[in-house]
Design an enzyme around this catalytic site. Structure first.
Site, PDB file in Angstrom:
ATOM      1  CD  GLU A   1     -48.323  35.255 -34.934  1.00  0.00           C
ATOM      2  OE1 GLU A   1     -48.966  35.492 -33.892  1.00  0.00           O
ATOM      3  OE2 GLU A   1     -48.636  34.354 -35.739  1.00  0.00           O
TER       4      GLU A   1
ATOM      5  CD  GLU B   1     -46.522  29.988 -35.968  1.00  0.00           C
ATOM      6  OE1 GLU B   1     -47.772  30.098 -35.877  1.00  0.00           O
ATOM      7  OE2 GLU B   1     -45.751  30.355 -35.074  1.00  0.00           O
TER       8      GLU B   1
END
Length: 464
Positions: A117, A266
């Site tokens: 991220e 995820e």
């Protein structure tokens, strides 16, 4: 509609000519001070029939334990290593030599992720890694090629906040600060290497931000007749996940890359959280993950409205509840297992199974917003030395936080570190919540709706 038809046609062609397996794996994070050792953790991975495991590093003990299993593995270069690797091929070669070569191919490493991220961090020092990200991915790819390793896909997982618009899905586009400078070269890399766009996607967050206007059933894949039609594309949606995924597909298409396959790095649903975190409960978490697996393992594959029939490899978050993750309570409660190894709920990642195949789930008690008072008290099983330091910290912040637990004051007795810390935590939270303080204290505190006051000792509270 013509634009959508072209996308759908090209995607179907791409996926029917050699799709990846319908992998459903699990994320194995280790941000906890009470987690089982790796050997026990890998047994738990096997117990839920996970087809893969995603690591946030390249832990040698874990990689050795995964040797000669059929479990596909994803490893990760840390965010802190990106900039140095991006400008130094020798460091990239060294990373591959140390973290891939000793285990491959006995350990089925299939994905090598560069950072985590990265584009969700905004400090000046973080922004440099934005522009170093794709060069680092090129360096890692060259290092793998030099070893004649051709079957490990290089990518980077990104959160949904890389999008400037997500609703309706057809409006999906990347943020202007990264669209041309980062996303275009990233998509070009993924397309040229036949890799995946790795995305972290959590329907819980957009649903919990607006539960009055969106049914929880729509977020949990049990919407039934709850449908949404995108006015831009005319496509109809039956669940929130598909909307989010398709918004990413539209964003990629607008930069000229409509065919890059998605991989969900995820996704999941919290099994618990703070009192004011609506819908974070075991029932919803089990329902989301079971229905997700059933959707993704369906034969024939379902895909999304923009990509019908597509296969989407997925890693569920996460193996454990991790008590060292900072932030709101949900951050520490995404696990399929508790740190003891006890299942929070049962799930079969190879098929999902129906709810009737499992023991009765506890009824959801917080699918509506909590309204009332809350206190911040000491959590169970904490380290007493750490608790004493946290008590000192709360009291040192001033504004009379601990005046009532001084000798002779109304909350001094009973003389107990736990009792005094609970008062200090509640007082600190009540005084400083307006400036962003939370009830966490490095995992030592938890929220409660039960008033811990006693006699003339009244604990400060917050009103939610």
């Amino acid at each position: 509609m013509g634009f959508v038809t072209v996308i759908v046609f090209t995607i179907i062609l791409g996926y029917t000519n050699g799709a990846a397996s319908g992998l459903i794996g699990i994320n194995y994070g280790q941000l906890g001070n009470n987690l089982p050792p790796p050997y026990q953790s890998i047994e738990l991975v096997k117990s839920v029939k996970a087809g893969g495991v995603k690591l946030y590093d390249a832990n040698p003990d874990v990689l050795r334990l995964l040797s000669r299993t059929n479990i596909e593995v994803s490893i990760m270069v840390s965010n802190q290593e990106i900039s140095s690797i991006s400008s130094n091929q020798t460091l990239a070669d060294l990373w591959v030599r140390n973290n891939v070569v000793p285990y491959y191919p006995e350990t089925r490493i299939r994905y090598l992720l560069v950072g985590n991220e990265v584009l969700s961090y905004y400090l000046d020092r973080d922004r440099q890694s934005w522009y170093d990200l794709v060069p680092a991915m090129h360096q890692i790819t060259r290092a793998l090629s030099a070893r004649n390793i051709r079957d490990i896909k290089v990518g980077t997982p990104l959160a949904m906040d890389v999008l400037d618009s997500t609703f309706p899905p057809s409006s999906g586009k990347f943020r202007p600060d990264i669209s041309d400078s980062v996303m275009f070269p990233l998509l070009h890399f993924l397309n040229s290497t036949s890799s995946y766009f790795f995305v972290d996607v959590y329907p819980y967050f957009p649903w919990s931000a607006d539960p009055a206007n969106m049914s929880v059933d729509y977020a949990l894949f049990r919407g039934g007749n709850l449908l949404y039609t995108d006015p831009g594309s005319g496509l109809t949606y039956t669940n929130l996940l598909d909307q989010m995924l398709d918004s990413m597909i539209y964003a990629m298409s607008k930069l000229g890359f409509p065919n890059i396959p998605l991989l969900i790095a995820e996704t999941g649903w919290p099994n618990s959280g703070d009192i004011d975190q609506i819908g974070a409960n075991i029932n919803n978490a089990a329902t989301y993950n079971r229905n997700l697996v059933k959707k993704l393992t369906s034969e024939p594959p379902i895909g999304t409205p923009v990509r019908p029939g597509s296969i989407i490899p997925t890693f569920i978050f996460s193996l454990y509840d991790e008590d060292q993750k900072p932030g709101q309570g949900t951050e520490r409660h995404w696990g399929v297992f508790r740190p003891t190894g006890e299942p929070v709920y049962k799930v079969d990642l190879s098929s999902g199974q129906s709810e009737s195949d499992h023991y009765q789930l506890p009824a959801p008690e917080n699918n509506r917003p909590y309204e009332g008072k809350a206190w911040c008290v000491v959590a169970e099983g904490v380290n007493m030395k750490e608790l004493e330091r946290a008590l000192d910290y709360a009291c040192d912040q001033g504004k009379g936080t601990c005046a009532s637990i001084r000798p002779g004051k109304e909350c001094y007795e009973p003389v107990s570190v736990v009792r005094h810390a609970s008062y200090a935590f509640s007082a600190y939270w009540a005084k400083f919540r307006v400036t962003g303080a939370n009830c966490y204290f490095n995992g030592l505190a938890t929220q409660t709706a039960e008033d811990p006051s006693s006699g003339s000792c009244k604990f400060p509270s917050v009103t939610l």
